[in-house]
Design an enzyme around this catalytic site. Sequence first.
Site, PDB file in Angstrom:
ATOM      1  N   HIS A 108       0.838  -1.219   0.000  1.00  0.00           N
ATOM      2  CA  HIS A 108       0.000   0.000   0.000  1.00  0.00           C
ATOM      3  C   HIS A 108       0.862   1.253   0.000  1.00  0.00           C
ATOM      4  CE1 HIS A 108      -3.169  -2.850   1.258  1.00  0.00           C
ATOM      5  NE2 HIS A 108      -2.211  -3.317   2.048  1.00  0.00           N
ATOM      6  N   SER A 137      14.371  20.771 -17.622  1.00  0.00           N
ATOM      7  CA  SER A 137      13.175  21.549 -17.907  1.00  0.00           C
ATOM      8  C   SER A 137      13.564  22.772 -18.719  1.00  0.00           C
ATOM      9  CB  SER A 137      12.536  21.961 -16.586  1.00  0.00           C
ATOM     10  OG  SER A 137      11.754  23.124 -16.760  1.00  0.00           O
ATOM     11  N   LYS A 154      16.081  21.311 -12.670  1.00  0.00           N
ATOM     12  CA  LYS A 154      15.406  20.019 -12.812  1.00  0.00           C
ATOM     13  C   LYS A 154      16.248  18.912 -13.434  1.00  0.00           C
ATOM     14  CE  LYS A 154      11.168  19.623 -12.603  1.00  0.00           C
ATOM     15  NZ  LYS A 154      10.421  18.844 -11.620  1.00  0.00           N
ATOM     16  N   GLU A 192       9.174   7.835 -17.397  1.00  0.00           N
ATOM     17  CA  GLU A 192       7.773   8.248 -17.584  1.00  0.00           C
ATOM     18  C   GLU A 192       7.252   7.822 -18.942  1.00  0.00           C
ATOM     19  OE1 GLU A 192       7.255  12.324 -15.146  1.00  0.00           O
ATOM     20  OE2 GLU A 192       8.956  12.277 -16.481  1.00  0.00           O
TER      21      GLU A 192
END
Length: 462
Positions: free
Chosen positions: A159, A280, A286, A293
């Site tokens: 979880h 970025s 970043k 992803e």
Amino acid sequence: MTEAEKSWEKRLAGKPDELTVNFVESLSIDKRLYKYDIVGSIAHAQMLAQQKLITKDEFRQIKDGLIEISEQIAEGRFKFQKEYEDIHMAIEAALVKKAGRAGKKLHTGRSRNDQVATDIRLWMRDRIEILQAKITLLQKALVKSAGRYTENIMPSYTHLQRAQPIVIASYILSFAEQFERDFIRLKNCSGLLNISPLGSGAVAGSTLNLDRKSTSKQLGFSDISYNSIDAVSDRDFCAEFIFDCAMIATHLSRLAEDWIIYSSSEFGFVLIDDAYCTSSSMMPQKRNPDLLELIRGKTGSVYGSLMAILTILKAQPSGYNRDMQEDKVHVFSADDTVEACIDVACAIISHTKFDTKRISAGLDEGFLDATALAEYLVGKGIAFREAHGVVGSLVADCEKQNKKPAELTLDEFQKYSSLIEPDVYEHLGAVNVAGKYVTEGSAGPKQAKEQIEYWNRQLGQR
Ligand code: ARG
């Protein structure tokens, strides 16, 4: 340019509308089948010669012509004309230009329906071998990475809440297991699809004395199909192949999701190498895990292909229908996507480092040793349900006092159970607990090392 002459020009009046030409063509997609189409045609022609349906000389002309066409395509010298609809007709038309009357005999006893069914099976058989080799590389990268972390403990999660301590190696090896199932699924898929539909014709077979077992043998199939109607309309193997790809994508996306989370500042468990990050356009600080992803995102496209093939097959009337042509769009897309994702995942895995210092520093959080403490009480003769309750209240109290169980004195422990003895401290703390796992397949250092040996043996044979 001479106008593309098609075999059925005598049946249909006039030229097809340009809309028709563009809508029915699949050449832009199925040209990647060319090698298999040519190999299948050579086998078919050889069988025709054996059966005296063409002469030996005609076979020679057909074979030479097809080999030349194959070379032209491989070298980019072949002119693909969409007027020929698909790779089968494009190659046949080119052959007729080269070999004349002999070329016109190639399609004896054959339809594009059994031809395309044969081609996709041959293509898929090869692609499965390549995907399996890539899965093996992926597993090897995982096992190598696991080998670096056989003594380093991390929290496991259920979880997404801290659960029990595990060695990092076991965590990494959990993915080797998933990809092993993918490997086996592909092997099974390859076994099932390896049946020759060639000789089933358009739908009903042929009145000519074709030797189907001969072409099947030449093409390395394990058997022939025994129902021509099913043979030309069966695309079960396409759905299965895409499902197998979808499972690979699922497993890759779960690994990607973990590492996206683990590479965040909040976790800081892993460092994805700069070579596999992007930045970025606006925020200069970043380091984004975009490749992971994308692996996660591309899973959506593979699932889309799975839904597409199932829907294409659903409720088609018996026999071949042109709907079937759409199969290749999704089979190729799933294959391309999964292959690229495996390659990228393999590179990322090989270059990702676990920040063992940072992970160790946080191991005191989350009562990772609570389950082992309950099992310690079981060892002292307490029923597990009672032990669970004892440790539950102990943890609740520790949480209030901001203490770890290992910080309690023996007196304090004995308030919870008089059976607790000084050896309790050996059972506390994440590192101690991981060292105490004894069940086969547990996530401790001992089992991880055994598993690494197992995988090295297993993968070394591939
Ligand atoms: N391009 C077609 C396909 O991929 C080949 C078979 C066409 N057969 C036909 N009867 N129109 O399925």
